[in-house]
Design a protein around this motif. Structure first.
Motif, PDB file in Angstrom:
ATOM      1  N   UNK A  33       0.835  -1.199   0.000  1.00 60.44           N
ATOM      2  CA  UNK A  33       0.000   0.000   0.000  1.00 60.44           C
ATOM      3  C   UNK A  33       0.874   1.255   0.000  1.00 60.44           C
ATOM      4  N   UNK A  34       1.937   1.219   0.831  1.00 61.55           N
ATOM      5  CA  UNK A  34       2.808   2.407   0.913  1.00 61.55           C
ATOM      6  C   UNK A  34       3.498   2.669  -0.428  1.00 61.55           C
ATOM      7  N   UNK A  51       1.490   7.461  -6.381  1.00 58.29           N
ATOM      8  CA  UNK A  51       0.350   8.301  -6.760  1.00 58.29           C
ATOM      9  C   UNK A  51      -0.920   7.532  -7.071  1.00 58.29           C
ATOM     10  N   UNK A  52      -0.997   6.284  -6.582  1.00 55.78           N
ATOM     11  CA  UNK A  52      -2.197   5.479  -6.834  1.00 55.78           C
ATOM     12  C   UNK A  52      -3.334   5.978  -5.938  1.00 55.78           C
ATOM     13  N   UNK A  53      -4.521   6.094  -6.515  1.00 55.63           N
ATOM     14  CA  UNK A  53      -5.667   6.612  -5.744  1.00 55.63           C
ATOM     15  C   UNK A  53      -6.726   5.551  -5.501  1.00 55.63           C
ATOM     16  N   UNK A  54      -6.519   4.341  -5.988  1.00 54.13           N
ATOM     17  CA  UNK A  54      -7.444   3.246  -5.688  1.00 54.13           C
ATOM     18  C   UNK A  54      -6.657   1.945  -5.665  1.00 54.13           C
ATOM     19  N   UNK A  55      -6.886   1.148  -4.616  1.00 51.40           N
ATOM     20  CA  UNK A  55      -6.154  -0.127  -4.515  1.00 51.40           C
ATOM     21  C   UNK A  55      -7.143  -1.276  -4.334  1.00 51.40           C
ATOM     22  N   UNK A  56      -6.599  -2.485  -4.467  1.00 48.15           N
ATOM     23  CA  UNK A  56      -7.415  -3.670  -4.199  1.00 48.15           C
ATOM     24  C   UNK A  56      -6.636  -4.610  -3.285  1.00 48.15           C
ATOM     25  N   UNK A  57      -7.336  -5.132  -2.285  1.00 41.77           N
ATOM     26  CA  UNK A  57      -6.743  -6.193  -1.464  1.00 41.77           C
ATOM     27  C   UNK A  57      -7.317  -7.506  -1.968  1.00 41.77           C
ATOM     28  N   UNK A  58      -6.560  -8.587  -1.807  1.00 39.20           N
ATOM     29  CA  UNK A  58      -7.050  -9.846  -2.380  1.00 39.20           C
ATOM     30  C   UNK A  58      -6.933 -10.999  -1.395  1.00 39.20           C
ATOM     31  N   UNK A  59      -8.081 -11.601  -1.137  1.00 42.57           N
ATOM     32  CA  UNK A  59      -8.164 -12.758  -0.251  1.00 42.57           C
ATOM     33  C   UNK A  59      -8.617 -13.957  -1.079  1.00 42.57           C
ATOM     34  N   UNK A  60      -8.740 -15.098  -0.418  1.00 41.51           N
ATOM     35  CA  UNK A  60      -9.183 -16.305  -1.135  1.00 41.51           C
ATOM     36  C   UNK A  60     -10.245 -17.020  -0.311  1.00 41.51           C
ATOM     37  N   UNK A  61     -10.970 -17.890  -0.992  1.00 41.33           N
ATOM     38  CA  UNK A  61     -12.004 -18.664  -0.302  1.00 41.33           C
ATOM     39  C   UNK A  61     -11.423 -19.905   0.372  1.00 41.33           C
ATOM     40  N   UNK A  62     -10.144 -20.240   0.053  1.00 41.33           N
ATOM     41  CA  UNK A  62      -9.541 -21.417   0.695  1.00 41.33           C
ATOM     42  C   UNK A  62      -8.168 -21.044   1.259  1.00 41.33           C
ATOM     43  N   UNK A  63      -7.839 -21.692   2.370  1.00 48.87           N
ATOM     44  CA  UNK A  63      -6.521 -21.469   2.970  1.00 48.87           C
ATOM     45  C   UNK A  63      -5.417 -21.954   2.046  1.00 48.87           C
ATOM     46  N   UNK A  64      -5.691 -23.050   1.337  1.00 48.01           N
ATOM     47  CA  UNK A  64      -4.651 -23.626   0.471  1.00 48.01           C
ATOM     48  C   UNK A  64      -4.230 -22.617  -0.597  1.00 48.01           C
ATOM     49  N   UNK A 116      -5.629   3.493   4.044  1.00 46.58           N
ATOM     50  CA  UNK A 116      -6.405   3.946   2.885  1.00 46.58           C
ATOM     51  C   UNK A 116      -7.417   5.003   3.318  1.00 46.58           C
ATOM     52  N   UNK A 117      -8.056   4.744   4.440  1.00 50.92           N
ATOM     53  CA  UNK A 117      -9.056   5.695   4.942  1.00 50.92           C
ATOM     54  C   UNK A 117      -8.390   7.039   5.251  1.00 50.92           C
ATOM     55  N   UNK A 118      -7.225   6.951   5.901  1.00 49.71           N
ATOM     56  CA  UNK A 118      -6.509   8.177   6.283  1.00 49.71           C
ATOM     57  C   UNK A 118      -6.083   8.966   5.041  1.00 49.71           C
ATOM     58  N   UNK A 119      -5.881   8.284   3.923  1.00 54.32           N
ATOM     59  CA  UNK A 119      -5.425   8.963   2.703  1.00 54.32           C
ATOM     60  C   UNK A 119      -6.525   9.121   1.665  1.00 54.32           C
ATOM     61  N   UNK A 120      -7.754   8.829   2.092  1.00 53.81           N
ATOM     62  CA  UNK A 120      -8.907   8.996   1.213  1.00 53.81           C
ATOM     63  C   UNK A 120      -8.795   8.166  -0.069  1.00 53.81           C
TER      64      UNK A 120
END
Ligand code: HMG
Ligand code: MG
Length: 333
Positions: free
Chosen positions: A121-122, A128-141, A165-169
């Motif tokens: 994120x940093x 200068x990115x203004x939108x990011x995506x976090x990525x999780x999964x439906x399985x631990x594997x 992200x919230x702090x940086x809008x």
């Protein structure tokens, strides 16, 4: 029997019963016919990220920049430009900061990046990115193979990302991978997906993209999945992300449209795959999705010819065949 029929049709009680039945049938049909499809669809172009991340050969920053600029010129309003992940894990995304520095930012276009942790994120923020995506999964594997931690640990890692992200809008989109099948665990219970998606939504992701990472989903399973997830998250906050490994992606998008989903991730020329899902093909080709949406009279604001040209240019550069059937048909190749 005519008499009987007339008698049944004319009886006030029977008319009442039939009125109720017809209303029920009509409302059922309304929910399931194309007449009730969304009028507008937002396409999230993931070619420069999900597409190129899988390419083995080096790609110059200038070529990535050209691809992003071609896509914005074609009318794409949302482009996933790159990832701020470990270059040891995904070498192709190493130059993402340079790509962000060189693209021609067009007003009204969202240029996004994947960020798996605070470090990512940093890096994105600095670029200068203004939108990011976090990525999780439906399985631990899959989570372990993709981001080297369990689902629970990944969600814990996302908390400081969400705070920063919230702090940086900055808006954060969420992904859940393996929603319709996992390369390691096989079939997935939709409730498992719903629970991860609900956690992402609760922590502040404005939208959750449901990723059929290995493309094994079918329209019936897709509808079932959306119904289950929509019990926890409003369906207008859901997006579909279909890889086309089994050739089901367009059908799955149509099934999702019927379920009221109106945001879809796609990749120009069907570029890509996933480095941690062996055999996974690229995302559904943006050109093919656009052709289908145009045929349904659904607005996107994207120019098909320009999109085809963008896909053709990157394919020529990579020396690969175009994964869009629409592009191949139009170009006669
Ligand atoms: P790790 O090894 O557990 O991380 O990897 P760590 O925190 O222990 O750090 C190890 C090293 O990585 C350190 O460097 C860190 O500085 C560095 P060293 O001291 O060894 O030189 N590091 C980073 N460097 C750059 N950016 C960062 C970063 N974080 C740590 N953000 C990590 C954990 C998540 C970093 C790693 O597993 C990774 O980068 N994975 C990449 C996953 C990926 O990009 N997968 C493809 C995208 S997801 C996808 O395609 C699915 C999707 O399309 C939806 C679908 O289809 O289902 C979205
Ligand atoms: Mg993907």
């Amino acid at each position: 029997s005519w008499k009987k029929c007339n008698h049944v049709v004319c009886s006030p009680d029977a008319i009442r019963v039939w009125k109720v039945r017809i209303t029920r049938i009509a409302s059922g049909l309304q929910r399931k016919t194309p007449m009730n499809l969304p009028q507008h669809v937002r396409l999230v172009e993931v070619g420069p990220r999900d597409g190129l991340q899988n390419e083995k050969q080096p790609i110059e920053v200038a070529d990535k920049v050209r691809l992003v600029d071609d896509l914005s010129a074609a009318g794409l309003g949302y482009i996933e430009v790159g990832s701020f992940v470990s270059p040891k894990w995904v070498p192709q995304m190493a130059g993402s900061a340079e790509v962000f520095a060189q693209i021609q930012r067009k007003a009204g276009v969202t240029y996004a990046a994947l960020t798996p942790n605070l470090k990512g994120f940093e890096g994105a923020l600095e670029a200068g990115v203004r939108e990011v995506a976090v990525f999780a999964a439906a399985t631990d594997a899959f989570s372990q193979k993709n981001i080297n931690c369990s689902i629970k640990e990944s969600l814990e890692r996302f908390v400081p990302v969400m705070d920063a992200a919230k702090a940086n809008d900055i808006r954060v989109r969420g992904y859940v991978s393996c929603v319709l099948g996992c390369p390691y665990d096989g079939a997935i219970d939709p409730k498992q997906v719903a629970s991860v998606a609900a956690e992402l939504f609760a922590m502040g992701c404005y939208e959750v993209s449901l990723g059929d990472t290995i493309g094994t989903g079918t329209p019936g399973a897709t509808r079932q999945l959306i119904e289950t997830v929509a019990a926890q998250i409003p369906r207008e906050k859901l997006a579909g992300h279909f890889h086309d490994t089994y050739g089901q992606a367009l059908a799955n998008i149509y099934a999702s449209l019927l379920e009221g989903v109106s945001v879809f991730d796609s990749s120009v020329a069907g570029l890509g795959g996933c480095p941690y899902a062996k055999g996974a093909s690229g995302n559904v080709a943006s050109e093919d999705v656009l052709y289908m949406l145009n045929g349904l009279g659904i607005q996107t604001g994207i120019d098909l010819d320009q999109l085809i040209a963008a896909g053709q240019r990157i394919c020529a550069l990579l020396g690969r065949s175009n994964g869009s059937r629409v592009a191949r048909a139009r170009l006669g190749s």
